[in-house]
Design a protein around this motif. Sequence first.
Motif, PDB file in Angstrom:
ATOM      1  N   TYR A  37      67.895   2.335  53.125  1.00  0.00           N
ATOM      2  CA  TYR A  37      68.900   1.960  54.121  1.00  0.00           C
ATOM      3  C   TYR A  37      70.110   1.318  53.438  1.00  0.00           C
ATOM      4  O   TYR A  37      71.253   1.700  53.692  1.00  0.00           O
ATOM      5  CB  TYR A  37      68.295   1.019  55.153  1.00  0.00           C
ATOM      6  CG  TYR A  37      69.258   0.627  56.244  1.00  0.00           C
ATOM      7  CD1 TYR A  37      69.704   1.575  57.164  1.00  0.00           C
ATOM      8  CD2 TYR A  37      69.715  -0.671  56.363  1.00  0.00           C
ATOM      9  CE1 TYR A  37      70.592   1.228  58.170  1.00  0.00           C
ATOM     10  CE2 TYR A  37      70.593  -1.028  57.367  1.00  0.00           C
ATOM     11  CZ  TYR A  37      71.023  -0.082  58.269  1.00  0.00           C
ATOM     12  OH  TYR A  37      71.900  -0.436  59.265  1.00  0.00           O
ATOM     13  N   THR A  91      72.014   3.944  51.559  1.00  0.00           N
ATOM     14  CA  THR A  91      72.763   4.836  52.448  1.00  0.00           C
ATOM     15  C   THR A  91      74.065   4.178  52.887  1.00  0.00           C
ATOM     16  O   THR A  91      75.136   4.785  52.818  1.00  0.00           O
ATOM     17  CB  THR A  91      71.911   5.202  53.682  1.00  0.00           C
ATOM     18  OG1 THR A  91      70.738   5.883  53.239  1.00  0.00           O
ATOM     19  CG2 THR A  91      72.684   6.096  54.641  1.00  0.00           C
ATOM     20  N   ARG A 146      66.506  10.134  50.742  1.00  0.00           N
ATOM     21  CA  ARG A 146      67.450   9.576  51.701  1.00  0.00           C
ATOM     22  C   ARG A 146      66.726   9.435  53.037  1.00  0.00           C
ATOM     23  O   ARG A 146      65.729  10.114  53.296  1.00  0.00           O
ATOM     24  CB  ARG A 146      68.686  10.453  51.845  1.00  0.00           C
ATOM     25  CG  ARG A 146      68.396  11.822  52.403  1.00  0.00           C
ATOM     26  CD  ARG A 146      69.655  12.667  52.532  1.00  0.00           C
ATOM     27  NE  ARG A 146      69.280  14.069  52.673  1.00  0.00           N
ATOM     28  CZ  ARG A 146      69.843  15.068  52.010  1.00  0.00           C
ATOM     29  NH1 ARG A 146      70.819  14.840  51.157  1.00  0.00           N
ATOM     30  NH2 ARG A 146      69.443  16.304  52.189  1.00  0.00           N
ATOM     31  N   SER A 151      66.140  10.040  56.905  1.00  0.00           N
ATOM     32  CA  SER A 151      66.479  11.106  57.845  1.00  0.00           C
ATOM     33  C   SER A 151      67.507  10.545  58.824  1.00  0.00           C
ATOM     34  O   SER A 151      67.675   9.327  58.956  1.00  0.00           O
ATOM     35  CB  SER A 151      65.237  11.574  58.601  1.00  0.00           C
ATOM     36  OG  SER A 151      64.789  10.546  59.471  1.00  0.00           O
ATOM     37  N   HIS A 152      68.212  11.403  59.496  1.00  0.00           N
ATOM     38  CA  HIS A 152      69.223  10.968  60.461  1.00  0.00           C
ATOM     39  C   HIS A 152      68.585  10.073  61.529  1.00  0.00           C
ATOM     40  O   HIS A 152      69.139   9.021  61.883  1.00  0.00           O
ATOM     41  CB  HIS A 152      69.898  12.189  61.100  1.00  0.00           C
ATOM     42  CG  HIS A 152      70.945  11.831  62.091  1.00  0.00           C
ATOM     43  ND1 HIS A 152      72.149  11.274  61.730  1.00  0.00           N
ATOM     44  CD2 HIS A 152      70.957  11.928  63.447  1.00  0.00           C
ATOM     45  CE1 HIS A 152      72.864  11.034  62.812  1.00  0.00           C
ATOM     46  NE2 HIS A 152      72.171  11.428  63.867  1.00  0.00           N
ATOM     47  N   ASP A 153      67.436  10.465  62.033  1.00  0.00           N
ATOM     48  CA  ASP A 153      66.737   9.696  63.070  1.00  0.00           C
ATOM     49  C   ASP A 153      66.346   8.304  62.558  1.00  0.00           C
ATOM     50  O   ASP A 153      66.521   7.304  63.260  1.00  0.00           O
ATOM     51  CB  ASP A 153      65.502  10.471  63.540  1.00  0.00           C
ATOM     52  CG  ASP A 153      64.810   9.806  64.709  1.00  0.00           C
ATOM     53  OD1 ASP A 153      65.493   9.485  65.700  1.00  0.00           O
ATOM     54  OD2 ASP A 153      63.580   9.603  64.624  1.00  0.00           O
ATOM     55  N   LEU A 157      67.736   6.640  60.089  1.00  0.00           N
ATOM     56  CA  LEU A 157      68.963   5.869  59.890  1.00  0.00           C
ATOM     57  C   LEU A 157      69.424   5.255  61.213  1.00  0.00           C
ATOM     58  O   LEU A 157      69.774   4.070  61.269  1.00  0.00           O
ATOM     59  CB  LEU A 157      70.061   6.747  59.292  1.00  0.00           C
ATOM     60  CG  LEU A 157      71.415   6.069  59.080  1.00  0.00           C
ATOM     61  CD1 LEU A 157      71.298   4.863  58.151  1.00  0.00           C
ATOM     62  CD2 LEU A 157      72.422   7.072  58.543  1.00  0.00           C
ATOM     63  N   GLN A 158      69.392   6.029  62.280  1.00  0.00           N
ATOM     64  CA  GLN A 158      69.776   5.508  63.595  1.00  0.00           C
ATOM     65  C   GLN A 158      68.843   4.368  64.028  1.00  0.00           C
ATOM     66  O   GLN A 158      69.295   3.361  64.562  1.00  0.00           O
ATOM     67  CB  GLN A 158      69.779   6.616  64.641  1.00  0.00           C
ATOM     68  CG  GLN A 158      70.927   7.579  64.495  1.00  0.00           C
ATOM     69  CD  GLN A 158      70.916   8.629  65.583  1.00  0.00           C
ATOM     70  OE1 GLN A 158      69.867   9.104  66.004  1.00  0.00           O
ATOM     71  NE2 GLN A 158      72.116   9.004  66.043  1.00  0.00           N
TER      72      GLN A 158
END
Length: 151
Positions: free
Chosen positions: A68, A71, A121, A123-125, A127-128
């Motif tokens: 996190y 990113t 990295r 995942s998009h989910d 990260l949200q």
Amino acid sequence: MFKIREIVNSLLANSAEQASDTDSAQTHLGDDPAASAKKLYAFRRKRDVAFDSILFGEPGWDILLDLYVATVQDRRISISSACIGAAVPATTALRWVNLLVERGMIERYPDPVDARRSFLRLSHDTLQKMDTLFAGAKIMNENALGSRGLS
């Protein structure tokens, strides 16, 4: 009981001092999601020194925190770096990396320059979810401590 409270207060104070050395002195827990995650990670490492780290092992969470912060700071994290950041033996960290990949929480992608190395990295989910979690930490911090924060 008093001794434990004293140790925890000392760890919090040291973590806040360290964070103020590396972050803006005005940054409070929750003001900047990456700074909050970084402070939490630093606190966990200090806790491992003060107590038997076997009591608090959460390598999956440490990997997520590390990814996190990376990113948000636009840095790449290699698999070996993520394993070191998990603060557990490499084989244990690799099992956690594989589990997080299988669950779709993190993604493995190849180094475009060196085929022997891979990066990780969120995942998009995920990260949200981390963004939401740290936004919630800011609200909890403000409610619990007023506008002072931990630093």
